[in-house]
Design a protein around this motif. Sequence first.
Motif, PDB file in Angstrom:
ATOM      1  N   GLY A   1       0.815  -1.216   0.000  1.00 55.70           N
ATOM      2  CA  GLY A   1       0.000   0.000   0.000  1.00 55.70           C
ATOM      3  C   GLY A   1       0.841   1.255   0.000  1.00 55.70           C
ATOM      4  O   GLY A   1       0.558   2.209  -0.739  1.00 55.70           O
ATOM      5  N   VAL A   2       1.885   1.279   0.809  1.00 54.74           N
ATOM      6  CA  VAL A   2       2.764   2.456   0.857  1.00 54.74           C
ATOM      7  C   VAL A   2       3.452   2.659  -0.486  1.00 54.74           C
ATOM      8  O   VAL A   2       3.530   3.786  -0.999  1.00 54.74           O
ATOM      9  N   SER A   3       3.939   1.588  -1.086  1.00 55.57           N
ATOM     10  CA  SER A   3       4.619   1.701  -2.389  1.00 55.57           C
ATOM     11  C   SER A   3       3.670   2.224  -3.457  1.00 55.57           C
ATOM     12  O   SER A   3       4.030   3.108  -4.247  1.00 55.57           O
ATOM     13  N   LYS A   4       2.460   1.680  -3.487  1.00 54.33           N
ATOM     14  CA  LYS A   4       1.472   2.144  -4.471  1.00 54.33           C
ATOM     15  C   LYS A   4       1.105   3.604  -4.224  1.00 54.33           C
ATOM     16  O   LYS A   4       0.939   4.386  -5.176  1.00 54.33           O
TER      17      LYS A   4
ATOM     18  N   ALA B   1      -4.943  -2.273  -0.962  1.00 54.23           N
ATOM     19  CA  ALA B   1      -3.952  -2.960  -0.129  1.00 54.23           C
ATOM     20  C   ALA B   1      -4.187  -2.663   1.343  1.00 54.23           C
ATOM     21  O   ALA B   1      -4.110  -3.563   2.194  1.00 54.23           O
ATOM     22  N   PHE B   2      -4.500  -1.413   1.678  1.00 47.14           N
ATOM     23  CA  PHE B   2      -4.730  -1.064   3.083  1.00 47.14           C
ATOM     24  C   PHE B   2      -6.028  -1.701   3.600  1.00 47.14           C
ATOM     25  O   PHE B   2      -6.100  -2.100   4.768  1.00 47.14           O
TER      26      PHE B   2
ATOM     27  N   ASP C   1      -7.343   3.535   8.501  1.00 43.81           N
ATOM     28  CA  ASP C   1      -8.488   4.342   8.058  1.00 43.81           C
ATOM     29  C   ASP C   1      -8.032   5.734   7.632  1.00 43.81           C
ATOM     30  O   ASP C   1      -8.517   6.285   6.635  1.00 43.81           O
ATOM     31  N   ASN C   2      -7.089   6.307   8.401  1.00 42.88           N
ATOM     32  CA  ASN C   2      -6.570   7.636   8.054  1.00 42.88           C
ATOM     33  C   ASN C   2      -5.826   7.612   6.720  1.00 42.88           C
ATOM     34  O   ASN C   2      -5.940   8.547   5.916  1.00 42.88           O
ATOM     35  N   LEU C   3      -5.073   6.545   6.482  1.00 41.41           N
ATOM     36  CA  LEU C   3      -4.364   6.419   5.207  1.00 41.41           C
ATOM     37  C   LEU C   3      -5.350   6.322   4.045  1.00 41.41           C
ATOM     38  O   LEU C   3      -5.155   6.958   2.995  1.00 41.41           O
TER      39      LEU C   3
ATOM     40  N   LEU D   1      -5.723   9.059   0.993  1.00 39.48           N
ATOM     41  CA  LEU D   1      -5.681   8.693  -0.424  1.00 39.48           C
ATOM     42  C   LEU D   1      -6.939   9.166  -1.155  1.00 39.48           C
ATOM     43  O   LEU D   1      -6.867   9.591  -2.311  1.00 39.48           O
ATOM     44  N   GLU D   2      -8.071   9.106  -0.482  1.00 40.98           N
ATOM     45  CA  GLU D   2      -9.316   9.597  -1.092  1.00 40.98           C
ATOM     46  C   GLU D   2      -9.211  11.103  -1.333  1.00 40.98           C
ATOM     47  O   GLU D   2      -9.649  11.599  -2.387  1.00 40.98           O
ATOM     48  N   ALA D   3      -8.630  11.823  -0.371  1.00 39.17           N
ATOM     49  CA  ALA D   3      -8.447  13.265  -0.534  1.00 39.17           C
ATOM     50  C   ALA D   3      -7.491  13.574  -1.687  1.00 39.17           C
ATOM     51  O   ALA D   3      -7.697  14.542  -2.434  1.00 39.17           O
ATOM     52  N   MET D   4      -6.475  12.757  -1.860  1.00 39.14           N
ATOM     53  CA  MET D   4      -5.550  12.929  -2.978  1.00 39.14           C
ATOM     54  C   MET D   4      -6.276  12.698  -4.302  1.00 39.14           C
ATOM     55  O   MET D   4      -6.053  13.421  -5.279  1.00 39.14           O
TER      56      MET D   4
END
Length: 337
Positions: free
Chosen positions: A115-118, A130-131, A150-152, A156-159
């Motif tokens: 998830g971090v890499s993606k 992945a998260f 959940d925060n991650l 990502l949704e905000a991005m």
Amino acid sequence: MDRINRNAPCPCGSGTKYKKCCLVGPAPSIPDPDDVLHIHAQALKNMGDQNWQEAISLFRSIEHRTADRLTLFQQMASCFDAVEEFLRAAEYYEKALALEPEDRTTRFELNYRLGVSKACANRCDEAQEAFRTCIVHLSADTGSVRDNLDNLIDTLEAMKTGKASPHLMIVNVLLQRAMSDMEDERYEQAVERLERLASLDGENAAIFYNLGVVYTFLKREPEAMLQYEKALELNPYYVQAWYNMGQICLIKDKDYSRAVSCFDRALALRPDYVGALHQRGVAWELLGDYSRALECWRKTLELDPENELAKGNIERVGEVMSKNCPETITRKDLVNE
């Protein structure tokens, strides 16, 4: 060393017998386990020395010969991650997951790193998936980990929707790595990361502040001052930036008046900043204003009664003042009783 039997399955993976496939010239040898282990050990040493590309090359040479492909794929992914080839790292995390590791913790860690890499590669949908898979592998008593995931996912949704910078995830990840570089005294490497970050996000005061810190460690004070000033343009409330500028003015530049000004700004934002109080006293002393210096150190002792530097300075400067003006100095002027 053993040879491959003519009637054995061909080692190329075609599924046909070796004699009907790749039997041309001398038969290839079965991999020597000792040779594979030796190469693996060399690769791990290169990882430890942060020779990432050499480690990758060595891992690749045994990728199809090792018995423990799960571990190898994880290690290759880590190497690609270290050189910020995030999609290649994700590729090897996916290969490791395709082997279906039985351990729940391993599956969680692989999905998290995937998830971090993606996310760093701005593949937001795949990172969220992945998260979410990580959440499936969580145990019941990991509420804080679930909150982080959940925060991650929300970030990502905000991005994706333009409510956050598309570089937010990679900036946060690389900023953490730059700070680790500083802790390990790899200052030049930290500079490279931070300068790259500054090109990605020119509105992030923390990036310029940390660049200032690294330049200070490298004794490149003029560049450090420029970075602290940039940080303060973006965030005038960056207390530590004011303090660090004061330290450079005091110790390196011998600009004691500007040092006092910087410490004043830090104390206006944080009145209980012991370090700034004490150093402002030092600057006042160097400017010849002993009364103001004593006042700073007395306040330092109010906040930190065991501060030996402040005690020593009060005694030392008090002796100087009593010699010069014995009729105006009293014990009460030196130490709060």
